[in-house]
Design a protein around this motif. Structure first.
Motif, short mmCIF file in Angstrom:
data_model
loop_
_atom_site.label_atom_id
_atom_site.label_comp_id
_atom_site.label_asym_id
_atom_site.label_seq_id
_atom_site.Cartn_x
_atom_site.Cartn_y
_atom_site.Cartn_z
N UNK A 52 0.84 -1.21 -0.06
CA UNK A 52 -0.11 0.00 0.07
C UNK A 52 0.86 1.47 -0.08
N UNK A 53 2.01 1.31 0.82
CA UNK A 53 2.78 2.34 0.93
C UNK A 53 3.60 2.71 -0.59
N UNK A 54 3.98 1.70 -1.33
CA UNK A 54 4.37 1.95 -2.51
C UNK A 54 3.24 2.10 -3.57
N UNK A 55 2.39 1.70 -3.55
CA UNK A 55 1.05 2.31 -4.42
C UNK A 55 0.76 3.67 -4.26
N UNK A 56 0.93 4.30 -2.92
CA UNK A 56 0.60 5.43 -2.55
C UNK A 56 2.09 6.63 -2.79
N UNK A 57 3.05 6.07 -2.93
CA UNK A 57 4.45 6.54 -3.09
C UNK A 57 4.90 7.19 -1.54
N UNK A 58 4.47 6.42 -0.74
CA UNK A 58 4.96 6.86 0.71
C UNK A 58 5.87 5.90 1.21
N UNK A 59 6.58 6.23 2.29
CA UNK A 59 7.56 5.30 3.11
C UNK A 59 7.06 4.37 3.71
N UNK A 60 5.61 4.44 4.22
CA UNK A 60 5.01 3.61 5.37
C UNK A 60 3.57 3.56 5.25
N UNK A 61 3.03 2.59 5.83
CA UNK A 61 1.57 2.22 6.06
C UNK A 61 1.24 1.41 7.24
N UNK A 62 0.11 1.77 7.60
CA UNK A 62 -0.30 0.93 8.95
C UNK A 62 -1.59 0.37 8.98
N UNK A 63 -1.55 -1.01 9.00
CA UNK A 63 -3.20 -1.78 8.83
C UNK A 63 -3.78 -1.44 10.21
N UNK A 64 -5.30 -1.10 10.00
CA UNK A 64 -6.04 -0.79 11.05
C UNK A 64 -7.28 -1.38 10.89
N UNK A 65 -8.06 -1.47 11.98
CA UNK A 65 -9.53 -2.04 11.90
C UNK A 65 -10.59 -1.64 10.99
N UNK A 66 -10.51 -0.31 11.05
CA UNK A 66 -11.32 0.51 10.27
C UNK A 66 -11.07 1.84 9.76
#
Length: 338
Positions: free
Chosen positions: A43-57
């Motif tokens: 997901x981070x790569x798709x958005x062009x960002x460094x990182x992402x965090x998986x959340x419940x909602x």
């Protein structure tokens, strides 16, 4: 049942369920779940960002963003129609001690920059400190133009603000504009992505940003009780959704346009065709009881939300035949009430 209430009602496909059953898992709080880690990196790569965090909602993802950008007693600017202002339980104020400052959305969903500027508080101990601008795309099914996103980004920079995107349906915007996600995401310091709406996953959202922001958000997620353990079972569904269910959103958009065109021919309804940009149709009832219509349709296997202005949402679990059935049964209801 044919359900037009929202694209949140989608159900996982058999292939998605199989991948969930076979997912590699670990303890995500320790950072050991390989399926979660792959989803976040993807997901981070798709958005062009460094990182992402998986959340419940999506609600949790937005709250984590607000709490990571702002401190207690700070303020964020948003629209009167913003989901993270109107429909997320006041979490920013209750849990983050962050003051929302809404302004009225323009008809196209944008926020007037001059009105936003007038709401930025001066550096004075009497006022909350304005820290963040939050936009939403899509909003009410409408797509924010790229030119406007660039203007909003410049506005935020000029006023020393961070800028966040509630991107619950950001892939609808990307598909409508025939753009990669990164073309939209580049205008923001953070954004959320919902996996459980039109993308068809059963649960989950992502917060995307730089490493510093995501590290803050991860700590807040733990504090809010959002740390998940063997969450790879859910992450596998989200990964499948991102890989397989993005481009097909164009089908939902085409179905919404077809549905709107058919409903616009009924004299008991007023449909603004110009507002049908993605997967939402808004139809105003003229002199008809919305609850009676809801009951009539439910008896025939069709679920809608009763309101004077109907919101009908297309998604992967309704097809063109379902659109036509809704139109036919709505016609029958109006005919029996003339």
């Amino acid at each position: 049942m044919i359900d037009f209430r929202s694209d949140t009602v989608t159900r996982p496909s058999e292939e998605m369920r199989r991948l969930m059953a076979d997912a590699q898992v670990g303890d995500d709080v320790y950072g050991d779940d390989p399926s979660v880690n792959r989803l976040e990196e993807y997901a981070a790569d798709l958005a062009g960002f460094e990182a992402a965090l998986f959340t419940s909602s999506g609600t949790q993802a937005n709250l984590l963003a607000l709490m990571s950008h702002c401190q207690r007693g700070d303020e964020y600017l948003c629209g009167q129609q913003a989901h993270n202002y109107r429909f997320e339980g006041g979490g920013a104020a209750v849990l983050g001690s962050i003051q929302p400052q809404p302004v009225e959305n323009n008809p196209d969903g944008t926020l007037p920059l001059d009105k936003l500027a007038a709401q930025i508080k001066p550096d004075d101990i009497h006022f909350a400190q304005t820290r963040l601008l939050s936009l939403e795309n899509t909003i009410g099914g409408k797509v924010l133009p790229l030119e406007y996103l660039a203007q909003a980004q410049r506005f935020a920079f000029d006023h020393g603000l961070k800028i966040h995107l509630d991107g619950a349906r950001v892939f609808n915007a990307a598909v409508k504009q025939q753009l990669p996600l990164s073309a939209i995401a580049q205008h923001f310091d953070s954004l959320t992505i919902c996996l459980s709406k039109g993308l068809g996953a059963p649960v989950g959202s992502l917060l995307v940003g730089d490493e510093a922001l995501i590290n803050k958000a991860r700590r807040w997620r733990k504090m809010l009780g959002g740390g998940m353990r063997q969450a790879g079972i859910l992450a596998a569904a989200g990964h499948y959704a991102l890989e397989h269910n993005v481009e097909r959103l164009a089908e939902d958009h085409a179905n919404a346009l077809h549905l709107a065109s058919e409903l616009s021919q009924l004299e008991e309804l007023e449909v603004d065709m110009a507002q049908v940009q993605t997967n939402m149709v808004f139809a105003r009832l003229k002199g008809q009881d919305p609850r009676a219509l809801q009951h009539h349709l439910a008896q025939r296997g069709i679920i809608i939300s009763a309101a004077n202005t109907l919101r009908l949402v297309t998604h992967l679990d309704v097809d063109r035949a379902d659109m036509d059935k809704l139109v036919t049964e709505t016609k029958a209801f109006f005919a029996s009430n003339r």
